[in-house]
Design a protein around this motif. Sequence first.
Motif, PDB file in Angstrom:
ATOM      1  N   LEU A   1      39.825  46.797  44.385  1.00  0.00           N
ATOM      2  CA  LEU A   1      40.226  46.490  43.060  1.00  0.00           C
ATOM      3  C   LEU A   1      39.627  45.242  42.102  1.00  0.00           C
ATOM      4  O   LEU A   1      39.492  45.430  41.215  1.00  0.00           O
ATOM      5  N   THR A   2      39.738  43.540  42.835  1.00  0.00           N
ATOM      6  CA  THR A   2      38.990  42.729  41.628  1.00  0.00           C
ATOM      7  C   THR A   2      37.262  43.212  41.826  1.00  0.00           C
ATOM      8  O   THR A   2      37.019  43.166  40.546  1.00  0.00           O
ATOM      9  N   VAL A   3      36.977  43.987  42.960  1.00  0.00           N
ATOM     10  CA  VAL A   3      35.472  43.925  42.344  1.00  0.00           C
ATOM     11  C   VAL A   3      35.735  45.044  41.114  1.00  0.00           C
ATOM     12  O   VAL A   3      34.336  44.743  40.825  1.00  0.00           O
ATOM     13  N   VAL A   4      36.204  45.666  41.178  1.00  0.00           N
ATOM     14  CA  VAL A   4      35.678  46.843  40.031  1.00  0.00           C
ATOM     15  C   VAL A   4      36.208  46.282  38.997  1.00  0.00           C
ATOM     16  O   VAL A   4      35.434  46.451  37.705  1.00  0.00           O
ATOM     17  N   CYS A   5      37.696  46.014  39.203  1.00  0.00           N
ATOM     18  CA  CYS A   5      37.794  44.417  37.627  1.00  0.00           C
ATOM     19  C   CYS A   5      36.137  43.638  37.114  1.00  0.00           C
ATOM     20  O   CYS A   5      36.143  43.809  35.989  1.00  0.00           O
TER      21      CYS A   5
ATOM     22  N   ALA B   1      43.002  35.828  31.736  1.00  0.00           N
ATOM     23  CA  ALA B   1      43.392  34.962  32.485  1.00  0.00           C
ATOM     24  C   ALA B   1      45.013  34.995  32.884  1.00  0.00           C
ATOM     25  O   ALA B   1      45.340  35.566  33.759  1.00  0.00           O
ATOM     26  N   VAL B   2      46.133  35.461  31.804  1.00  0.00           N
ATOM     27  CA  VAL B   2      47.040  35.150  32.413  1.00  0.00           C
ATOM     28  C   VAL B   2      47.260  36.444  32.532  1.00  0.00           C
ATOM     29  O   VAL B   2      48.337  37.330  34.119  1.00  0.00           O
ATOM     30  N   PHE B   3      46.962  37.310  32.185  1.00  0.00           N
ATOM     31  CA  PHE B   3      47.485  39.144  32.361  1.00  0.00           C
ATOM     32  C   PHE B   3      46.922  39.445  34.203  1.00  0.00           C
ATOM     33  O   PHE B   3      47.754  39.709  35.013  1.00  0.00           O
ATOM     34  N   GLY B   4      45.612  38.571  34.392  1.00  0.00           N
ATOM     35  CA  GLY B   4      44.400  39.042  35.258  1.00  0.00           C
ATOM     36  C   GLY B   4      45.021  38.945  36.195  1.00  0.00           C
ATOM     37  O   GLY B   4      45.824  38.692  37.713  1.00  0.00           O
TER      38      GLY B   4
ATOM     39  N   SER C   1      46.961  46.961  55.005  1.00  0.00           N
ATOM     40  CA  SER C   1      46.088  45.828  54.959  1.00  0.00           C
ATOM     41  C   SER C   1      45.449  45.312  53.764  1.00  0.00           C
ATOM     42  O   SER C   1      45.044  45.879  52.442  1.00  0.00           O
ATOM     43  N   TRP C   2      44.787  43.678  54.209  1.00  0.00           N
ATOM     44  CA  TRP C   2      44.803  43.432  52.719  1.00  0.00           C
ATOM     45  C   TRP C   2      43.336  44.113  52.272  1.00  0.00           C
ATOM     46  O   TRP C   2      42.820  43.907  51.674  1.00  0.00           O
ATOM     47  N   ARG C   3      42.641  44.275  53.375  1.00  0.00           N
ATOM     48  CA  ARG C   3      40.955  44.662  53.419  1.00  0.00           C
ATOM     49  C   ARG C   3      40.531  45.364  52.160  1.00  0.00           C
ATOM     50  O   ARG C   3      39.605  45.339  51.692  1.00  0.00           O
ATOM     51  N   TRP C   4      41.305  46.803  52.354  1.00  0.00           N
ATOM     52  CA  TRP C   4      40.676  47.960  51.289  1.00  0.00           C
ATOM     53  C   TRP C   4      41.123  46.929  49.667  1.00  0.00           C
ATOM     54  O   TRP C   4      40.911  47.878  48.406  1.00  0.00           O
TER      55      TRP C   4
ATOM     56  N   THR D   1      47.883  39.916  40.562  1.00  0.00           N
ATOM     57  CA  THR D   1      48.381  40.306  42.101  1.00  0.00           C
ATOM     58  C   THR D   1      49.267  40.733  42.442  1.00  0.00           C
ATOM     59  O   THR D   1      49.064  41.446  43.639  1.00  0.00           O
ATOM     60  N   LEU D   2      49.892  41.459  41.323  1.00  0.00           N
ATOM     61  CA  LEU D   2      50.767  42.519  41.835  1.00  0.00           C
ATOM     62  C   LEU D   2      50.244  43.307  41.916  1.00  0.00           C
ATOM     63  O   LEU D   2      51.094  44.382  43.224  1.00  0.00           O
ATOM     64  N   ILE D   3      49.916  43.992  41.450  1.00  0.00           N
ATOM     65  CA  ILE D   3      48.759  45.613  41.897  1.00  0.00           C
ATOM     66  C   ILE D   3      48.252  45.877  43.101  1.00  0.00           C
ATOM     67  O   ILE D   3      48.841  46.390  44.026  1.00  0.00           O
ATOM     68  N   GLN D   4      48.137  44.221  43.638  1.00  0.00           N
ATOM     69  CA  GLN D   4      46.576  44.719  45.611  1.00  0.00           C
ATOM     70  C   GLN D   4      47.740  44.398  45.678  1.00  0.00           C
ATOM     71  O   GLN D   4      47.748  44.483  46.930  1.00  0.00           O
ATOM     72  N   GLY D   5      48.802  43.220  45.688  1.00  0.00           N
ATOM     73  CA  GLY D   5      50.035  42.906  46.514  1.00  0.00           C
ATOM     74  C   GLY D   5      50.525  44.525  46.736  1.00  0.00           C
ATOM     75  O   GLY D   5      51.315  44.947  48.012  1.00  0.00           O
ATOM     76  N   GLY D   6      51.016  45.078  46.162  1.00  0.00           N
ATOM     77  CA  GLY D   6      51.398  46.674  46.132  1.00  0.00           C
ATOM     78  C   GLY D   6      50.636  48.464  46.775  1.00  0.00           C
ATOM     79  O   GLY D   6      51.100  48.257  47.725  1.00  0.00           O
TER      80      GLY D   6
END
Length: 57
Positions: A32-36, A5-8, A25-28, A13-18
């Motif tokens: 990443l969350t769906v794949v995980c 949970a800490v890793f995720g 855009s945040w849309r796509w 979160t950093l990968i998604q922000g990058g």
Amino acid sequence: MFISAVFGGAVFTLIQGGLADLLGSWRWTWMLTVVCELLMLAYALFGSRIRAKDILD
């Protein structure tokens, strides 16, 4: 489970922000969350089964 949970929460979160910065855009980035989530589902359904060779006699 706590370490996962800490890793995720920290790394993804950093990968998604990058990705949001890169794509503009945040849309796509939610893909990443769906794949995980799909990877966790696949492990829960198929990868965590106890195999016959794993059982000690």
